[in-house]
Design a protein around this motif. Structure first.
Motif, PDB file in Angstrom:
ATOM      1  N   LYS A  25      84.079  77.961  -0.013  1.00  0.00           N
ATOM      2  CA  LYS A  25      83.495  79.094  -0.728  1.00  0.00           C
ATOM      3  C   LYS A  25      82.752  78.601  -1.965  1.00  0.00           C
ATOM      4  O   LYS A  25      83.293  77.810  -2.750  1.00  0.00           O
ATOM      5  N   HIS A  26      81.503  79.074  -2.130  1.00  0.00           N
ATOM      6  CA  HIS A  26      80.704  78.704  -3.289  1.00  0.00           C
ATOM      7  C   HIS A  26      79.854  79.885  -3.750  1.00  0.00           C
ATOM      8  O   HIS A  26      79.376  80.673  -2.934  1.00  0.00           O
ATOM      9  N   ARG A  27      79.644  79.974  -5.044  1.00  0.00           N
ATOM     10  CA  ARG A  27      78.700  80.947  -5.583  1.00  0.00           C
ATOM     11  C   ARG A  27      77.314  80.301  -5.619  1.00  0.00           C
ATOM     12  O   ARG A  27      77.176  79.086  -5.445  1.00  0.00           O
ATOM     13  N   TYR A  28      76.307  81.109  -5.897  1.00  0.00           N
ATOM     14  CA  TYR A  28      74.936  80.596  -5.854  1.00  0.00           C
ATOM     15  C   TYR A  28      74.725  79.476  -6.876  1.00  0.00           C
ATOM     16  O   TYR A  28      74.000  78.502  -6.605  1.00  0.00           O
ATOM     17  N   SER A  29      75.351  79.585  -8.039  1.00  0.00           N
ATOM     18  CA  SER A  29      75.162  78.555  -9.070  1.00  0.00           C
ATOM     19  C   SER A  29      75.644  77.186  -8.590  1.00  0.00           C
ATOM     20  O   SER A  29      75.116  76.150  -9.003  1.00  0.00           O
ATOM     21  N   ASP A  30      76.651  77.155  -7.699  1.00  0.00           N
ATOM     22  CA  ASP A  30      77.109  75.885  -7.135  1.00  0.00           C
ATOM     23  C   ASP A  30      76.016  75.282  -6.248  1.00  0.00           C
ATOM     24  O   ASP A  30      75.798  74.066  -6.259  1.00  0.00           O
ATOM     25  N   PHE A  31      75.360  76.139  -5.467  1.00  0.00           N
ATOM     26  CA  PHE A  31      74.241  75.670  -4.645  1.00  0.00           C
ATOM     27  C   PHE A  31      73.137  75.095  -5.536  1.00  0.00           C
ATOM     28  O   PHE A  31      72.530  74.069  -5.225  1.00  0.00           O
ATOM     29  N   HIS A  32      72.879  75.792  -6.628  1.00  0.00           N
ATOM     30  CA  HIS A  32      71.821  75.357  -7.528  1.00  0.00           C
ATOM     31  C   HIS A  32      72.133  73.976  -8.122  1.00  0.00           C
ATOM     32  O   HIS A  32      71.258  73.093  -8.199  1.00  0.00           O
ATOM     33  N   LEU A  82      74.090  71.664  -6.812  1.00  0.00           N
ATOM     34  CA  LEU A  82      73.963  70.703  -5.709  1.00  0.00           C
ATOM     35  C   LEU A  82      72.502  70.324  -5.515  1.00  0.00           C
ATOM     36  O   LEU A  82      72.162  69.131  -5.386  1.00  0.00           O
ATOM     37  N   HIS A  83      71.641  71.333  -5.505  1.00  0.00           N
ATOM     38  CA  HIS A  83      70.221  71.098  -5.250  1.00  0.00           C
ATOM     39  C   HIS A  83      69.610  70.211  -6.342  1.00  0.00           C
ATOM     40  O   HIS A  83      68.819  69.289  -6.053  1.00  0.00           O
ATOM     41  N   GLU A  84      69.935  70.494  -7.601  1.00  0.00           N
ATOM     42  CA  GLU A  84      69.403  69.707  -8.709  1.00  0.00           C
ATOM     43  C   GLU A  84      69.777  68.229  -8.551  1.00  0.00           C
ATOM     44  O   GLU A  84      68.955  67.327  -8.794  1.00  0.00           O
ATOM     45  N   LYS A  85      71.002  67.957  -8.160  1.00  0.00           N
ATOM     46  CA  LYS A  85      71.456  66.571  -8.001  1.00  0.00           C
ATOM     47  C   LYS A  85      70.769  65.892  -6.825  1.00  0.00           C
ATOM     48  O   LYS A  85      70.390  64.709  -6.908  1.00  0.00           O
ATOM     49  N   LEU A  86      70.602  66.618  -5.718  1.00  0.00           N
ATOM     50  CA  LEU A  86      69.952  66.030  -4.546  1.00  0.00           C
ATOM     51  C   LEU A  86      68.465  65.770  -4.806  1.00  0.00           C
ATOM     52  O   LEU A  86      67.903  64.789  -4.310  1.00  0.00           O
ATOM     53  N   VAL A  87      67.831  66.637  -5.574  1.00  0.00           N
ATOM     54  CA  VAL A  87      66.426  66.423  -5.938  1.00  0.00           C
ATOM     55  C   VAL A  87      66.308  65.156  -6.768  1.00  0.00           C
ATOM     56  O   VAL A  87      65.394  64.336  -6.575  1.00  0.00           O
ATOM     57  N   ALA A  88      67.257  64.976  -7.702  1.00  0.00           N
ATOM     58  CA  ALA A  88      67.209  63.812  -8.579  1.00  0.00           C
ATOM     59  C   ALA A  88      67.577  62.527  -7.848  1.00  0.00           C
ATOM     60  O   ALA A  88      66.943  61.478  -8.049  1.00  0.00           O
ATOM     61  N   GLU A  89      68.592  62.597  -6.978  1.00  0.00           N
ATOM     62  CA  GLU A  89      69.104  61.370  -6.349  1.00  0.00           C
ATOM     63  C   GLU A  89      68.397  61.045  -5.032  1.00  0.00           C
ATOM     64  O   GLU A  89      68.169  59.877  -4.723  1.00  0.00           O
ATOM     65  N   ARG A  90      68.070  62.065  -4.260  1.00  0.00           N
ATOM     66  CA  ARG A  90      67.531  61.828  -2.920  1.00  0.00           C
ATOM     67  C   ARG A  90      66.105  62.359  -2.726  1.00  0.00           C
ATOM     68  O   ARG A  90      65.574  62.306  -1.623  1.00  0.00           O
ATOM     69  N   LYS A  91      65.521  62.881  -3.787  1.00  0.00           N
ATOM     70  CA  LYS A  91      64.117  63.309  -3.770  1.00  0.00           C
ATOM     71  C   LYS A  91      63.820  64.352  -2.690  1.00  0.00           C
ATOM     72  O   LYS A  91      62.774  64.311  -2.038  1.00  0.00           O
ATOM     73  N   ILE A  92      64.723  65.279  -2.481  1.00  0.00           N
ATOM     74  CA  ILE A  92      64.457  66.327  -1.490  1.00  0.00           C
ATOM     75  C   ILE A  92      63.499  67.359  -2.072  1.00  0.00           C
ATOM     76  O   ILE A  92      63.248  67.404  -3.288  1.00  0.00           O
ATOM     77  N   ASP A  93      62.954  68.199  -1.233  1.00  0.00           N
ATOM     78  CA  ASP A  93      61.963  69.198  -1.627  1.00  0.00           C
ATOM     79  C   ASP A  93      62.579  70.175  -2.636  1.00  0.00           C
ATOM     80  O   ASP A  93      63.607  70.805  -2.380  1.00  0.00           O
ATOM     81  N   LYS A  94      61.913  70.339  -3.770  1.00  0.00           N
ATOM     82  CA  LYS A  94      62.413  71.249  -4.805  1.00  0.00           C
ATOM     83  C   LYS A  94      62.459  72.696  -4.338  1.00  0.00           C
ATOM     84  O   LYS A  94      63.272  73.485  -4.812  1.00  0.00           O
ATOM     85  N   ASN A  95      61.543  73.044  -3.429  1.00  0.00           N
ATOM     86  CA  ASN A  95      61.444  74.437  -2.995  1.00  0.00           C
ATOM     87  C   ASN A  95      62.341  74.768  -1.800  1.00  0.00           C
ATOM     88  O   ASN A  95      62.241  75.867  -1.246  1.00  0.00           O
ATOM     89  N   LEU A  96      63.210  73.809  -1.420  1.00  0.00           N
ATOM     90  CA  LEU A  96      64.052  74.035  -0.240  1.00  0.00           C
ATOM     91  C   LEU A  96      65.100  75.122  -0.484  1.00  0.00           C
ATOM     92  O   LEU A  96      65.421  75.910   0.406  1.00  0.00           O
ATOM     93  N   LEU A  97      65.621  75.191  -1.696  1.00  0.00           N
ATOM     94  CA  LEU A  97      66.651  76.189  -2.018  1.00  0.00           C
ATOM     95  C   LEU A  97      66.007  77.530  -2.353  1.00  0.00           C
ATOM     96  O   LEU A  97      65.049  77.583  -3.129  1.00  0.00           O
ATOM     97  N   PRO A  98      66.489  78.651  -1.773  1.00  0.00           N
ATOM     98  CA  PRO A  98      65.946  79.976  -2.123  1.00  0.00           C
ATOM     99  C   PRO A  98      66.104  80.215  -3.619  1.00  0.00           C
ATOM    100  O   PRO A  98      67.099  79.832  -4.217  1.00  0.00           O
TER     101      PRO A  98
END
Length: 516
Positions: free
Chosen positions: A48-55, A57-73
C-alpha cells in the motif's frame, strides 16, 4: 495450497515476469492509499502506498536511472480524492509500475525493489537484503556467539539463488553479494529457523511448506527448527560431525524424517559401524556429536529404529506427540533424561529393559493406570507421573523401593484426591520417606510423624493377619510331625493338607520313605 513450493531439482524453469497491478484504493484521513498486488510466479503479495510515495520513487529513479520524467501521472491539487480522479489514477499508476518492471526485467533497482517489498517476498530482493545485513553485522554476530534467527522464506530464497547458478552479485552492489551469506553460514555455530502458520505477511506464501537446503551450514553446534515441513528440509546431515543440540518442533511426522532423511528411499539400512547381516542397501553415518534432541510438539507415533543413529544422546524430549509404546530406546546407552509427557502411553511393561541408566523420566499427561515396569529403574532420581489415571495406592509400591528416587509428581491422578494422600504416598517409601520430595513440596516433620504412625499401623496389621490366620503354621507343623513319625517298613500316615497351596508329603517310588 495457494502457494505451493518450487521443488528442488536440476531443471530450473525460467523466471516468470513480475507484475504489479493497482487493484483498489482506500481513503485514510485526508489522503488516498493505493493497493498494489505484486505477482512473482505463483507468489503474490500486496503493498500500500499513497501518491506521494510514488512521487518520491519517481524522483529517485529519474536521478539514478534517467527514466522519463513524464512517466508518472501528474499531481492534482483540486479534487484529488474524488472517485473519478482516483479511479483514473489507479489505472495510470498501474501502467507506470508495469513500465518500470518491463524496463528492469532482471534485478530491479534497489529503490523500486523496496517500494514493491521485494526484500520481503522476492528471491533476489530477499538474498540481497540478507547479504547486506551480514556484510554489516556478520562478523559481530559470529564473534558474540549468538543464535542467528532466519526464516524458511529466506533460506528458500538462498537455496533457489544457488540453484539458478547466476553470478553471486547481480545488482552491481558489492554489499549484496551472495558470498557474504555463504561465508557467514559456513562459520555459524548457533542457528534458529522459525516458520509461520498461515500466509506470510501480506502474501499467499505458506513458508512452512517451502523447501530449503541447510548444507551451506558447515559448523553448526546447535540448531532449532519450528513450523517447517521436515520432509522439505535438506542438508541438515552435513552438520552431523559438529551438531550437539538439535530441536525440531511442529515440523515432523516421524523420527526418521529428521534423523535419517537420506535413507527414506531405502527399504533396508544400518548405521555406520554396524556389523552387517543380510541385504543392506544403505549405510548411514551416525550423529556422532549429538547429545541433546528435542522432538516435542510433533506428530510422531512411534520411536522407530532411527534412534540407532544417535548413540551418544543424553537428553531426549519426545513430549506432546502421539506415542503409544516405548520402543527401541535400549540402543541409547547414554540416555539419562527422557521426556515422554503428553503422549498416549497406557502401559510401561518391560520399560526397565529399555531405560537402564535413566535418571529423569517425565511421563505426565499419559493414560497410565499401572506403574508396573518402573520397579527396576534403580538409577531413577526424578519421576513425573502427574495427570495420569492412577487410582490405587498399591501402584506407588512399584516405585517405593527405588533407591535413588528423590522427586515424584503424582498430582491430578485419581489417587491424589484421597484423604491424607501425601502421607499415604510417602509411607510407601519406608525409611526413605524423608528423602522424597512429593509434588514439588518438601516433606514436613509433621508429615514424617504421620508416616511413622502409618508404618506402625501397617506393621500391626501384618502381625495381626499372621496371628489370625494360623492355618499355614499348623499345616507346616503337621507335615513335619508326619515325616518324623515314619519308621522303616511302616506306611506313613495320611495327612490331609489344610490348604490347596500346601505341598503334599514327598513319597518314594515304592510308597515309603527311607525304604531301600
Amino acid at each position: 495450497m495457494a502457494a505451493a513450493a518450487r521443488s528442488f531439482g536440476p531443471e530450473r524453469e525460467a523466471e516468470p515476469a513480475k507484475e504489479a497491478r493497482v487493484v483498489g484504493s482506500e481513503l485514510v484521513d485526508t489522503y488516498t492509499v493505493y493497493i498494489i498486488q505484486v505477482t512473482d510466479g505463483i507468489h503474490e503479495w500486496t503493498v500500500k502506498h499513497r501518491y506521494s510515495d510514488f512521487h518520491d520513487l519517481h524522483e529517485k529513479l529519474v536521478a539514478e536511472r534517467k527514466i522519463d520524467k513524464n512517466l508518472l501521472p501528474p499531481k492534482k491539487i483540486i479534487g484529488k480524492n474524488s472517485r473519478s480522479l482516483v479511479e483514473k489514477r489507479e489505472k495510470d499508476l498501474e501502467v507506470y509500475l508495469q513500465t518500470l518492471l518491463a524496463a528492469f526485467p532482471g534485478v530491479a533497482p534497489r529503490v523500486l525493489a523496496h517500494f514493491l517489498h521485494f526484500h520481503f517476498y522476492e528471491i533476489n530482493g530477499i538474498t540481497a537484503a540478507l547479504a547486506e545485513e551480514l556484510f554489516e553485522k556478520g562478523e559481530q554476530l559470529l564473534g558474540a556467539g549468538e543464535v542467528f534467527a532466519i526464516g524458511p522464506l529466506q533460506l528458500y530464497a538462498v537455496t533457489e539463488q544457488l540453484l539458478q547458478g547466476k553470478p553471486t552479485c547481480t545488482s552491481g552492489d558489492a554489499k549484496t553479494d551472495l558470498g557474504h551469506i555463504l561465508d557467514f553460514t559456513c562459520r555459524l555455530k548457533y542457528l534458529k529457523v522459525s516458520g509461520t502458520e498461515g500466509p506470510f505477511g501480506t502474501s499467499n506464501i505458506q513458508e512452512q511448506f517451502l523447501p530449503f537446503d541447510l548444507s551451506i551450514f558447515k559448523s553448526l553446534h546447535q540448531v532449532e527448527i519450528s513450523h517447517c515441513d521436515a520432509k522439505h528440509i535438506r542438508g541438515l546431515v552435513a552438520s552431523k560431525p559438529t551438531l550437539a543440540t538439535m530441536s525440531i518442533r511442529f515440523s515432523a511426522t516421524s523420527m526418521k524424517e529428521v534423523l535419517v532423511p537420506e535413507a527414506l528411499e531405502f527399504d533396508e539400512w544400518e548405521p555406520e559401524g554396524t556389523a552387517l547381516e543380510g541385504p543392506v542397501t544403505a549405510v548411514i553415518p551416525t550423529w556422532q556429536a549429538l547429545t541433546t534432541l528435542d522432538l516435542s510438539h510433533n506428530s510422531i507415533s512411534e520411536i522407530d529404529e532411527s534412534v540407532k543413529l544417535i548413540p551418544k544422546i543424553e537428553f531426549l524430549d519426545l513430549s506432546h506427540n502421539g506415542l503409544l509404546f516405548v520402543d527401541n530406546l535400549q540402543h541409547l546407552y547414554n540416555l539419562v533424561h527422557l521426556d515422554l509427557s503428553y503422549n498416549k502411553l497406557s502401559s510401561l511393561e518391560g520399560v526397565h529393559t529399555k531405560l537402564g541408566n535413566i535418571k529423569t523420566l517425565n511421563l505426565a499427561g499419559n493414560l497410565l493406570e499401572s506403574l508396573s515396569g518402573l520397579h527396576k529403574l534403580y538409577s531413577l532420581v526424578n519421576l513425573d507421573l502427574s495427570n495420569n489415571r492412577i487410582e490405587q495406592m498399591e501402584e506407588v509400591r512399584s516405585i517405593g523401593s527405588l533407591p535413588c528416587l528423590e522427586h515424584v509428581a503424582l498430582l491430578n491422578n485419581p489417587l491424589s484426591i484421597i484423604p491424607d494422600y501425601r502421607t499415604k504416598v510417602l509411607a510407601q517409601f519406608g525409611e526413605r520417606a524423608s528423602e522424597v520430595c512429593l509434588d514439588d513440596t518438601v516433606t514436613t516433620e509433621k508429615e514424617l510423624d504421620t508416616v511413622e504412625v502409618l508404618k506402625a499401623i501397617q506393621k500391626a496389621k501384618e502381625v495381626k493377619s499372621k496371628l489370625s490366620n494360623p492355618e499355614k503354621k499348623v499345616g507346616e507343623d503337621s507335615r513335619l510331625s508326619a515325616a518324623a513319625c515314619v519308621r522303616p517298613g511302616s506306611s506313613p500316615p495320611t495327612v490331609a493338607p489344610t490348604s490347596a497351596s500346601l505341598p503334599q508329603p514327598i513319597l518314594s517310588n515304592q510308597g515309603t520313605l527311607g525304604d531301600e
